[in-house]
Design an enzyme around this catalytic site. Structure first.
Site, PDB file in Angstrom:
ATOM      1  N   PRO A 118     -72.249   8.265 -16.091  1.00 22.04           N
ATOM      2  CG  PRO A 118     -72.386   8.762 -13.823  1.00 22.04           C
ATOM      3  CD  PRO A 118     -71.774   7.812 -14.790  1.00 22.04           C
TER       4      PRO A 118
ATOM      5  CD  GLU B 196     -66.927   6.470  -4.361  1.00 25.25           C
ATOM      6  OE1 GLU B 196     -68.147   6.203  -4.284  1.00 25.25           O
ATOM      7  OE2 GLU B 196     -66.044   5.690  -3.957  1.00 25.25           O
TER       8      GLU B 196
ATOM      9  NE  ARG C 203     -85.515  -4.547 -29.221  1.00 29.72           N
ATOM     10  CZ  ARG C 203     -86.547  -5.349 -29.309  1.00 29.72           C
ATOM     11  NH1 ARG C 203     -86.549  -6.489 -28.670  1.00 29.72           N
ATOM     12  NH2 ARG C 203     -87.594  -5.014 -30.033  1.00 29.72           N
TER      13      ARG C 203
ATOM     14  CG  ASP D 273     -90.133  -2.457 -30.964  1.00 30.45           C
ATOM     15  OD1 ASP D 273     -91.055  -3.060 -30.422  1.00 30.45           O
ATOM     16  OD2 ASP D 273     -88.943  -2.757 -30.903  1.00 30.45           O
TER      17      ASP D 273
HETATM   18  C1  9WO Z   1     -73.479  10.127 -10.505  1.00 29.85           C
HETATM   19  C2  9WO Z   1     -74.418  11.036 -10.943  1.00 29.85           C
HETATM   20  C3  9WO Z   1     -74.465  12.423 -10.963  1.00 29.85           C
HETATM   21  C4  9WO Z   1     -75.579  13.059 -11.505  1.00 29.85           C
HETATM   22  C5  9WO Z   1     -76.649  12.323 -12.044  1.00 29.85           C
HETATM   23  C6  9WO Z   1     -76.571  10.934 -12.033  1.00 29.85           C
HETATM   24  C7  9WO Z   1     -75.465  10.326 -11.493  1.00 29.85           C
HETATM   25  N1  9WO Z   1     -75.187   9.042 -11.374  1.00 29.85           N
HETATM   26  C8  9WO Z   1     -73.993   8.906 -10.785  1.00 29.85           C
HETATM   27  C9  9WO Z   1     -73.432   7.628 -10.568  1.00 29.85           C
HETATM   28  O1  9WO Z   1     -74.110   6.655 -10.838  1.00 29.85           O
HETATM   29  N2  9WO Z   1     -72.144   7.548 -10.100  1.00 29.85           N
HETATM   30  C10 9WO Z   1     -71.287   6.382  -9.993  1.00 29.85           C
HETATM   31  C11 9WO Z   1     -71.800   5.004  -9.967  1.00 29.85           C
HETATM   32  C12 9WO Z   1     -69.823   6.544  -9.874  1.00 29.85           C
HETATM   33  C13 9WO Z   1     -69.083   5.619 -10.833  1.00 29.85           C
HETATM   34  C14 9WO Z   1     -69.656   4.222 -10.871  1.00 29.85           C
HETATM   35  N3  9WO Z   1     -71.076   4.313 -11.026  1.00 29.85           N
HETATM   36  C15 9WO Z   1     -71.586   4.291 -12.292  1.00 29.85           C
HETATM   37  C16 9WO Z   1     -72.799   4.713 -12.817  1.00 29.85           C
HETATM   38  N4  9WO Z   1     -70.887   3.803 -13.314  1.00 29.85           N
HETATM   39  N5  9WO Z   1     -71.591   3.937 -14.435  1.00 29.85           N
HETATM   40  C17 9WO Z   1     -72.764   4.486 -14.160  1.00 29.85           C
HETATM   41  C18 9WO Z   1     -73.728   4.806 -15.163  1.00 29.85           C
HETATM   42  C19 9WO Z   1     -74.936   5.414 -14.891  1.00 29.85           C
HETATM   43  C20 9WO Z   1     -75.809   5.693 -15.947  1.00 29.85           C
HETATM   44  N6  9WO Z   1     -75.474   5.399 -17.199  1.00 29.85           N
HETATM   45  C21 9WO Z   1     -74.309   4.805 -17.477  1.00 29.85           C
HETATM   46  C22 9WO Z   1     -73.415   4.501 -16.474  1.00 29.85           C
END
Ligand code: 9WO
Length: 250
Positions: free
Chosen positions: A88, A115, A153, A168
């Site tokens: 994120p 986490e 794609r 698209d």
């Molecule tokens: C934390 C966070 C903070 C602000 C806005 C969005 C947020 N999403 C997260 C979050 O999803 N945290 C975790 C869940 C902690 C690590 C493992 N997780 C996770 C989410 N791994 N990868 C993602 C993710 C989310 C969106 N895009 C790519 C990967």
């Protein structure tokens, strides 16, 4: 293109890579996806991939050693030029990013869990961090599948009918026009007459105009780079919007 995925949940990649477009791309040899269980690179008897955070606090953090060892193990099969952590904190995945990634011969995708991952992974092992959007998930697996599908794609030959790509939504940066199929009238809701006639120039124009109308309504931020023809259609739309008010006034 070759994509190596590192995950603690390899089962999550089974069906999505077997069916539909991705299944075909892989079957045709245009795309190779190899999913590696990070736990196979844990060095202890319990195959530990996570540990408590230094400094205290809740939850667990993914350890360095298994991730570094897993990436090292790919070096004879993957150039390791792009090692991407789905996170994120990353830059947002857009169609421009998708196109850029599709030009690479290979990618490594690392899926975080718990986490998050030890900062030394994101800082030293990874070349990129990519987010698919600002919402909380439980890990990077679904984002990795999202990236794989979007990139595949764009690979040559994966979509036989290239016209369906170029028409698209997002191919040229705006949303797609409304679509209809049979029947021509359903519960008093009629399909726009222009689509039922055979005037293909009129249909093309209607679709472009409706695509612009819906983009203006929902995603005006996408209208930045429009040509002269689009600008003329947008002006028509604005006049239609102003029209009813003038009738009320006069
Ligand atoms: C934390 C966070 C903070 C602000 C806005 C969005 C947020 N999403 C997260 C979050 O999803 N945290 C975790 C869940 C902690 C690590 C493992 N997780 C996770 C989410 N791994 N990868 C993602 C993710 C989310 C969106 N895009 C790519 C990967």
């Amino acid at each position: 293109m070759r994509i190596d995925v590192l995950t603690l949940f390899p089962e999550m990649f089974g069906v999505p890579l077997e069916i539909s477009l991705l299944g075909k791309a892989i079957e045709q040899g245009r795309l190779t996806v190899e999913v590696t269980d990070i736990r196979d690179f844990a060095n202890d008897r319990h195959r530990t991939a996570d540990d408590a955070p230094f400094g205290g606090g809740p939850g667990m953090v993914m350890k360095c050693e298994p991730l570094f060892a897993a990436v090292d193990s790919l070096k004879d099969r993957n150039s390791l030029a792009r090692v991407i952590l789905l996170s994120p904190r990353g830059r947002t995945l857009t169609q421009a990013v998708v196109r850029e990634l599709a030009e690479q011969p290979d990618l490594v995708l690392i899926c975080g869990r718990y986490e998050g991952v030890d900062e030394r992974v994101s800082h030293t092992l990874c070349t990129d961090e990519i987010s698919v959007g600002d919402y909380v998930l439980s890990g990077g697996e679904l984002p990795a599948l999202t990236l794989i599908e979007a990139v595949s794609r764009m690979l040559p030959g994966v979509i036989g009918d290239w016209e369906s790509v170029t028409t698209d939504s997002f191919y040229d940066g705006i949303l797609g026009p409304p679509q209809y199929t049979r029947p021509p009238v359903f519960r008093d809701m009629a399909v726009p007459a222009v689509l039922l006639g055979g005037n293909h120039a009129a249909i093309r124009r209607w679709r472009r105009k409706e695509a612009l109308r819906i983009t203006k309504e929902r995603r005006p931020d996408l209208l930045g780079a429009c040509g002269d023809a689009d600008r003329a259609l947008l002006q028509e739309i604005e006049q239609e919007e102003a029209g009813p008010e003038r009738e009320v006034e006069s």
